[in-house]
Motif scaffolding. Structure first.
Motif, PDB file in Angstrom:
ATOM      1  N   ILE A 209       0.965  -0.938   0.429  1.00 29.04           N
ATOM      2  CA  ILE A 209      -0.385   0.333   0.032  1.00 29.04           C
ATOM      3  C   ILE A 209       0.572   1.635   0.012  1.00 29.04           C
ATOM      4  O   ILE A 209       0.595   2.963   0.118  1.00 29.04           O
ATOM      5  CB  ILE A 209      -1.022   0.257   1.084  1.00 29.04           C
ATOM      6  N   ASP A 210       1.659   0.981  -0.104  1.00 37.90           N
ATOM      7  CA  ASP A 210       3.199   2.296  -0.544  1.00 37.90           C
ATOM      8  C   ASP A 210       3.911   1.967  -1.710  1.00 37.90           C
ATOM      9  O   ASP A 210       5.073   1.393  -1.707  1.00 37.90           O
ATOM     10  CB  ASP A 210       3.620   2.458   1.249  1.00 37.90           C
ATOM     11  N   PRO A 211       3.372   3.188  -2.681  1.00 37.82           N
ATOM     12  CA  PRO A 211       2.054   3.686  -3.062  1.00 37.82           C
ATOM     13  C   PRO A 211       1.613   3.106  -3.075  1.00 37.82           C
ATOM     14  O   PRO A 211       1.408   1.965  -2.197  1.00 37.82           O
ATOM     15  CB  PRO A 211       2.430   4.145  -4.007  1.00 37.82           C
ATOM     16  N   ILE A 212      -0.205   3.835  -3.013  1.00 40.95           N
ATOM     17  CA  ILE A 212      -0.968   3.220  -3.109  1.00 40.95           C
ATOM     18  C   ILE A 212      -2.163   3.759  -4.351  1.00 40.95           C
ATOM     19  O   ILE A 212      -1.336   4.629  -4.650  1.00 40.95           O
ATOM     20  CB  ILE A 212      -2.013   3.660  -2.075  1.00 40.95           C
ATOM     21  N   TYR A 213      -3.380   3.433  -5.030  1.00 42.46           N
ATOM     22  CA  TYR A 213      -3.829   3.623  -5.940  1.00 42.46           C
ATOM     23  C   TYR A 213      -5.101   3.773  -5.942  1.00 42.46           C
ATOM     24  O   TYR A 213      -5.459   3.635  -4.556  1.00 42.46           O
ATOM     25  CB  TYR A 213      -4.811   2.186  -6.896  1.00 42.46           C
ATOM     26  N   VAL A 214      -5.887   5.575  -6.582  1.00 46.68           N
ATOM     27  CA  VAL A 214      -6.550   5.897  -6.201  1.00 46.68           C
ATOM     28  C   VAL A 214      -7.267   5.493  -8.124  1.00 46.68           C
ATOM     29  O   VAL A 214      -7.635   5.964  -9.146  1.00 46.68           O
ATOM     30  CB  VAL A 214      -6.952   7.128  -6.254  1.00 46.68           C
ATOM     31  N   ASN A 215      -8.198   5.335  -7.380  1.00 43.74           N
ATOM     32  CA  ASN A 215      -8.817   4.373  -8.917  1.00 43.74           C
ATOM     33  C   ASN A 215     -10.413   5.240  -8.979  1.00 43.74           C
ATOM     34  O   ASN A 215     -11.813   5.486  -7.686  1.00 43.74           O
ATOM     35  CB  ASN A 215      -9.597   3.334  -9.214  1.00 43.74           C
ATOM     36  N   PHE A 216     -10.986   5.857 -10.448  1.00 42.70           N
ATOM     37  CA  PHE A 216     -12.326   7.289 -10.256  1.00 42.70           C
ATOM     38  C   PHE A 216     -12.129   6.526 -11.867  1.00 42.70           C
ATOM     39  O   PHE A 216     -11.923   6.061 -12.950  1.00 42.70           O
ATOM     40  CB  PHE A 216     -11.505   8.247 -10.038  1.00 42.70           C
ATOM     41  N   SER A 217     -13.278   6.786 -11.982  1.00 41.02           N
ATOM     42  CA  SER A 217     -13.937   7.293 -13.080  1.00 41.02           C
ATOM     43  C   SER A 217     -14.787   8.410 -13.617  1.00 41.02           C
ATOM     44  O   SER A 217     -14.662   9.805 -13.162  1.00 41.02           O
ATOM     45  CB  SER A 217     -14.908   6.006 -13.002  1.00 41.02           C
ATOM     46  N   GLN A 218     -14.738   9.081 -14.620  1.00 43.87           N
ATOM     47  CA  GLN A 218     -14.925   9.952 -16.068  1.00 43.87           C
ATOM     48  C   GLN A 218     -15.788  10.055 -16.886  1.00 43.87           C
ATOM     49  O   GLN A 218     -15.532   9.299 -17.666  1.00 43.87           O
ATOM     50  CB  GLN A 218     -14.289  10.820 -16.085  1.00 43.87           C
ATOM     51  N   SER A 219     -16.965  10.549 -16.696  1.00 44.48           N
ATOM     52  CA  SER A 219     -17.492  10.658 -18.367  1.00 44.48           C
ATOM     53  C   SER A 219     -16.751  10.846 -19.521  1.00 44.48           C
ATOM     54  O   SER A 219     -15.942  11.321 -18.903  1.00 44.48           O
ATOM     55  CB  SER A 219     -18.935  11.621 -17.650  1.00 44.48           C
ATOM     56  N   VAL A 220     -17.125  10.597 -20.668  1.00 48.23           N
ATOM     57  CA  VAL A 220     -16.476  11.284 -21.953  1.00 48.23           C
ATOM     58  C   VAL A 220     -16.667  12.213 -22.181  1.00 48.23           C
ATOM     59  O   VAL A 220     -15.628  12.691 -22.495  1.00 48.23           O
ATOM     60  CB  VAL A 220     -17.364  10.065 -23.330  1.00 48.23           C
ATOM     61  N   GLN A 221     -17.435  12.907 -21.830  1.00 43.90           N
ATOM     62  CA  GLN A 221     -17.638  14.083 -22.311  1.00 43.90           C
ATOM     63  C   GLN A 221     -16.853  15.174 -20.877  1.00 43.90           C
ATOM     64  O   GLN A 221     -16.134  16.056 -21.020  1.00 43.90           O
ATOM     65  CB  GLN A 221     -19.113  14.700 -21.739  1.00 43.90           C
TER      66      GLN A 221
END
Length: 397
Positions: A209-221
């Motif tokens: 966990i060092d480093p650690i991932y941040v998973n996120f998403s965004q719309s295509v627009q």
């Protein structure tokens, strides 16, 4: 009696006439009365460099996850690590009873010794038969048979050596070690448990966990807007900074370490219409834990000659975004702008604005382009003379 009633009626009529004569009359009552000039509140626009920022929601995940499994069958003798602590790569985590595995290794080593002895005897026989053939005391068939036996025993030696290596490897698996460095989780078995019988039993999990991932998403627009804004920032004289990520912990506390986006999926999720992205954030003190939901602030570049104005200043219509400006002659003018994201209190915008413009933030509903307006007076707290206690409201000296 009649004369008395007549006098009372006459007095009432006179009183009614007198009341009607007392009604005020003046310009305010007429149809051509002039409306007062509306008052507005403004902020001064200042051109500045502004980061292109978006606030999103993400979930933390370990950068590396290893499942520690029993690769040989046996009874667990000992758990040698403390659950929930950091372990080094190669550190011993569990010890499986090695007695049966040692016995197997001894048997394979004995089989190897026998195969080597057979190979030596076969090689000597083949050599003697070759010499006798030269003297023509035996047939060629006997020589061929001896040479074939030599090759067969040599192959048996190689097979026996492979069996020894396999048994030695199985014996090493009795000592279960951490495949990676990280934080070891809860043990899923206890001492005395039979593991590895028909399947590779899961013993525990080690997460890095060092480093650690941040998973996120965004719309295509939204992703397209970010790419367009970043490209626009790169087109300025000042090169855009590399996209970076700031994490806000639950409660709004800012995490001190900043990270960067290191992955963007090549396909759009057909179920959500969004693109998955991932950022890497340093986590030296293990404050961030996998599975946590956090707010992340994504900065994709730097926008030159931008204006940060309160949310209340912005209006939208069919033609786009705009703000109202109070000009020097007191007239209200409409200015078209383009938004580039927002902060908690302000819009980041560019467009038909100049440094020092008075942008209207209050009283917009009372004005329109081309109309006259004036600044609302600034309310200041009443001052009390020095040495005199404040008196009651409305009291006069």
């Amino acid at each position: 009696m009649r004369s008395m009633l007549f006098r009372l009626a006459a007095l009432a009529a006179c009183a009614t006439l007198l009341v009607g004569c007392d009604k005020p009359s003046g310009p305010a009552a007429g149809p051509g009365a002039q409306m007062p000039t509306p008052e507005v509140s403004v902020v001064i626009a200042h051109a500045q460099s502004a980061p292109l920022t978006r606030e999103l929601v993400g979930r933390l995940a370990a950068t590396r996850t290893a499942q520690v499994r029993a690769r040989v069958a046996g009874i667990v003798l000992d758990r040698t690590y403390t659950e929930g602590t950091d372990v080094k790569q190669g550190q011993i985590l569990f010890q499986i009873d090695p007695a049966q595995l040692k016995a197997k290794l001894n048997a394979e080593e004995a089989a190897l010794a026998k195969a080597e002895a057979d190979a030596v005897n076969a090689a000597l026989t083949a050599q003697r038969y070759t010499e006798l053939r030269e003297k023509k005391t035996i047939s060629q068939q006997d020589v061929d048979t001896a040479q074939a036996a030599e090759r067969t025993t040599a192959a048996a030696v190689q097979q026996a050596r492979a069996n020894v290596e396999s048994a030695r490897l199985d014996l090493s698996y009795a000592t279960v070690r951490a495949p990676i460095a990280g934080r070891a989780g809860r043990a899923l078995v206890t001492e005395g448990a039979l593991v590895g019988q028909g399947e590779a039993t899961l013993l525990t999990t080690v997460e890095q966990i060092d480093p650690i991932y941040v998973n996120f998403s965004q719309s295509v627009q939204e992703l397209t807007e970010l790419q367009r804004e970043a490209a626009g920032a790169q087109g300025t004289k000042t090169p855009a900074a590399k996209a970076k990520v700031e994490v806000l912990l639950p409660g709004g506390t800012a995490y001190p370490e900043t990270g960067a986006v290191d992955f963007s999926d090549l396909a759009v999720d057909p179920g959500t219409g969004a693109v998955s992205l991932r950022a890497t954030v340093p986590n030296p003190h293990r404050v961030l834990l996998p599975g946590m939901f956090v707010t992340l602030r994504l900065t994709t570049g730097q926008l030159e000659h931008a204006f940060l104005l309160p949310h209340a200043a912005l209006s939208r219509d069919a033609k786009g975004a705009s703000v109202m400006v109070l000009e020097a002659d007191g007239k209200v003018a409409l200015r078209r702008v383009e938004t580039h994201g927002m902060t908690r209190t302000d819009w980041i915008m560019t467009g038909d604005l100049a440094d020092g413009d008075q942008v209207i933030v209050a009283g917009l509903q009372k004005v329109k382009p081309g109309a006259i307006a004036k600044l609302a007076p600034v309310e200041t707290p009443a001052k009390t003379p020095s040495g005199s206690p404040p008196g009651p409201a409305g009291a006069k000296g």
